[in-house]
Scaffold this active site. Structure first.
Site, short mmCIF file in Angstrom:
data_model
loop_
_atom_site.label_atom_id
_atom_site.label_comp_id
_atom_site.label_asym_id
_atom_site.label_seq_id
_atom_site.Cartn_x
_atom_site.Cartn_y
_atom_site.Cartn_z
N HIS A 25 55.21 40.55 70.07
CA HIS A 25 54.72 41.93 70.01
C HIS A 25 53.21 42.02 69.86
O HIS A 25 52.65 43.12 69.86
CB HIS A 25 55.38 42.65 68.82
CG HIS A 25 54.84 42.20 67.50
ND1 HIS A 25 55.03 40.92 67.00
CD2 HIS A 25 54.08 42.85 66.58
CE1 HIS A 25 54.43 40.82 65.84
NE2 HIS A 25 53.84 41.96 65.56
N HIS A 34 48.24 44.95 69.51
CA HIS A 34 49.50 45.06 68.78
C HIS A 34 50.35 46.13 69.45
O HIS A 34 49.97 47.30 69.48
CB HIS A 34 49.22 45.43 67.31
CG HIS A 34 50.40 45.28 66.41
ND1 HIS A 34 51.44 46.19 66.40
CD2 HIS A 34 50.72 44.33 65.50
CE1 HIS A 34 52.34 45.81 65.51
NE2 HIS A 34 51.93 44.68 64.94
#
Length: 522
Positions: free
Chosen positions: A429, A444
């Site tokens: 992620h 992110h």
């Protein structure tokens, strides 16, 4: 008799008794807390907050519970509660690795569930409370009894094999005994050894465990023989082997054999060979508690027991050594092939379509900070907003640094600048980049999406890979992520500015990949 004499001699000498006590504390300390460590790791692995694993581990080892080993020997009174008509024994879970694994998985799932369902206003207080309470009830009512049943079944099966399958049973027991040590279940064997001595006067498990131990020492020597020029290998292997000679395998298991994989296999195979020798020579002990060099004092002298004890250990040591050498040769070739393939793959990625190699570092990639400005392009298609508007307080309060976010409309994430990939999160992620001027950027994807453990993410880059502005970094299924209840905002954080650099942002608006969204300038 020999064991009693040795024991009395050690106990009567204050220095030897003190050294022996400290060695026992040092070698066995981790096993007292092993369930806590396992619960922590399991909760973390399955997406829960690691602190919840620590909490459950503390509950498993609480001083309010009767010690599991003392309860098994009947030396402590066990309190029994009755909940919904079910008897619940308040016994600790010392050595309960299987229970720790099971409760870790359950706690992680409950933690994720309550974090999603509890309203944000009371989540900080209520969510961990509910997770702890529900997990505790399940631990004592269901998971604990099931885990203990599995552990008892495993040990009972091993003992049954040694009593009913002859040489094969002995080989299997001594082959896997050190794997049982890793789980902490080996403490159960003490009660079985006591019963054997009471019933038959002989303990055949002790020499089986002893040859299993020395075989792991042989595996350590096998690994050392393959890495004689490695100073680090000598530092690890020599002290580990010395500990094995006194029946302490933790340094060998965790420091060498498990770390490099093939030595643990070689050691187990060597232990199996030693087990066959124990069976053929009818070797047994007249006590329990010590193994390898000190353990010879326990050997039954009948049928040349002392000689057979030495022979069995020498053969197990040699077998562990040889099997490790052979497996090391196989694993070594495999590792070299993988390394060569990886090198070739990296080389191919650094070749242009016209067949010319990229320069090692272009003027803007020196990392020296000579460039005075780096333009940032949109890393996704969607609405550009300031980082202070995202729902995560860590990002919004700029704890990690200034930045921007894009509320994505498409599933692709692109590189905002020419850079090198420094890190790809195991959970896919997040990616960190290092620009040519030395600035560190964090991309992110989503808020709290670490809990998805890589689900819905498809990363196309690897650590060390050079990227051009606009290169695709990953695909993310934002529709599925949103259905799981997660915020899909993609954040770009200016996490590690080089000396004198700062970020300037463009106005908020709808952007497409490549559109200018800001600059990193001196």
């Amino acid at each position: 008799m020999g064991y009693i004499l040795v024991s009395e001699f050690v106990e009567n000498n204050a220095t030897l008794y003190g050294i022996s006590t400290l060695i026992n504390i040092a070698s066995g300390a981790i096993f007292g807390f092993l369930p806590l460590c396992v619960a922590y790791s399991t909760v973390k692995r399955f997406g829960g907050r690691p602190i919840m694993g620590i909490v459950m581990g503390c509950i498993m080892l609480s001083g309010s519970l009767a010690d599991a080993y003392a309860a098994a020997q009947g030396t402590v009174e066990v309190t029994v509660l009755h909940i919904f008509g079910l008897p619940v024994e308040l016994v600790g879970f010392q050595g309960g690795i299987i229970v720790a694994l099971l409760i870790g998985v359950v706690t992680a799932k409950l933690d994720v569930f309550f974090e999603k369902k509890v309203p944000e206003v009371v989540r900080l207080l209520v969510s961990p409370l509910l997770t702890t309470l529900v997990s505790s009830f399940l631990l004592f009512i269901i998971i604990g009894p099931v885990g203990r049943g599995l552990a008892s079944g495993i040990t009972a099966a091993l003992v049954w094999m040694t009593q009913n399958l002859g040489a094969l049973g002995y080989a299997v027991f001594s082959g896997v005994q050190q794997l049982i040590v890793i789980t902490g279940l080996h403490h159960v064997f003490g009660a079985i050894e006591s019963q054997l001595l009471v019933s038959t006067g002989r303990n055949f498990l002790n020499p089986l465990m002893s040859v299993a131990i020395i075989a792991q020492g042989g595996a350590v020597l096998g690994y050392l023989a393959r890495n004689l020029k490695d100073a680090r290998a000598k530092e690890l292997c020599i002290p580990s082997f010395v500990s094995v000679l006194f029946g302490i395998t933790e340094p060998a298991l965790f420091g060498v054999n498990l770390r490099y994989r093939y030595p643990i296999i070689g050691g187990c195979l060597g232990g199996a060979v030693g087990g066959i020798v124990v069976y053929v020579t009818d070797l047994a002990a007249l006590g329990f508690g010590t193994t390898v060099l000190p353990g010879i004092a326990l050997a039954d002298p009948a049928h040349n027991g002392y000689v057979n004890y030495i022979i069995a250990h020498v053969i197990a040591l040699a077998a562990g050594f040889l099997f490790t050498l052979l497996l090391g040769a196989v694993f070594g070739r495999k590792e070299k092939k993988e390394e060569a393939a990886e090198t070739e793959k990296r080389a191919e990625s650094d070749v242009r379509s016209d067949g010319e190699f990229l320069e090692e570092k272009s003027a803007g990639e020196t990392g020296t900070g000579e460039a005075s400005c780096e333009e940032l392009g949109a890393f996704a298609e969607g609405e550009l907003v300031g980082i202070e508007k995202v729902s995560d307080p860590t990002f919004a309060q700029k704890v990690l640094g200034d930045g921007v976010a894009i509320l994505p409309k498409e599933n692709k994430i692109f590189s905002p600048v020419d850079a090198v990939v420094e890190m790809v999160a195991d959970t896919k992620h997040a990616v960190t980049l290092r620009t040519g001027a030395g600035n560190g950027l964090l991309i992110h994807v989503g808020i709290d999406t670490v809990r998805l453990d890589g689900k819905y993410f498809d990363v196309h880059v690897r650590e060390g890979q050079k990227l051009k502005k606009g290169d695709c970094i990953m695909d993310a299924d934002f529709k599925a992520i949103s259905k799981e209840g997660y915020d899909t905002a993609v954040c770009l954080i200016f996490a590690e500015p080089a000396d004198g650099f700062r970020m300037e942002r463009e106005p908020e608006r709808t952007v497409k990949p490549g559109d200018k969204i800001g600059e990193i300038i001196r």
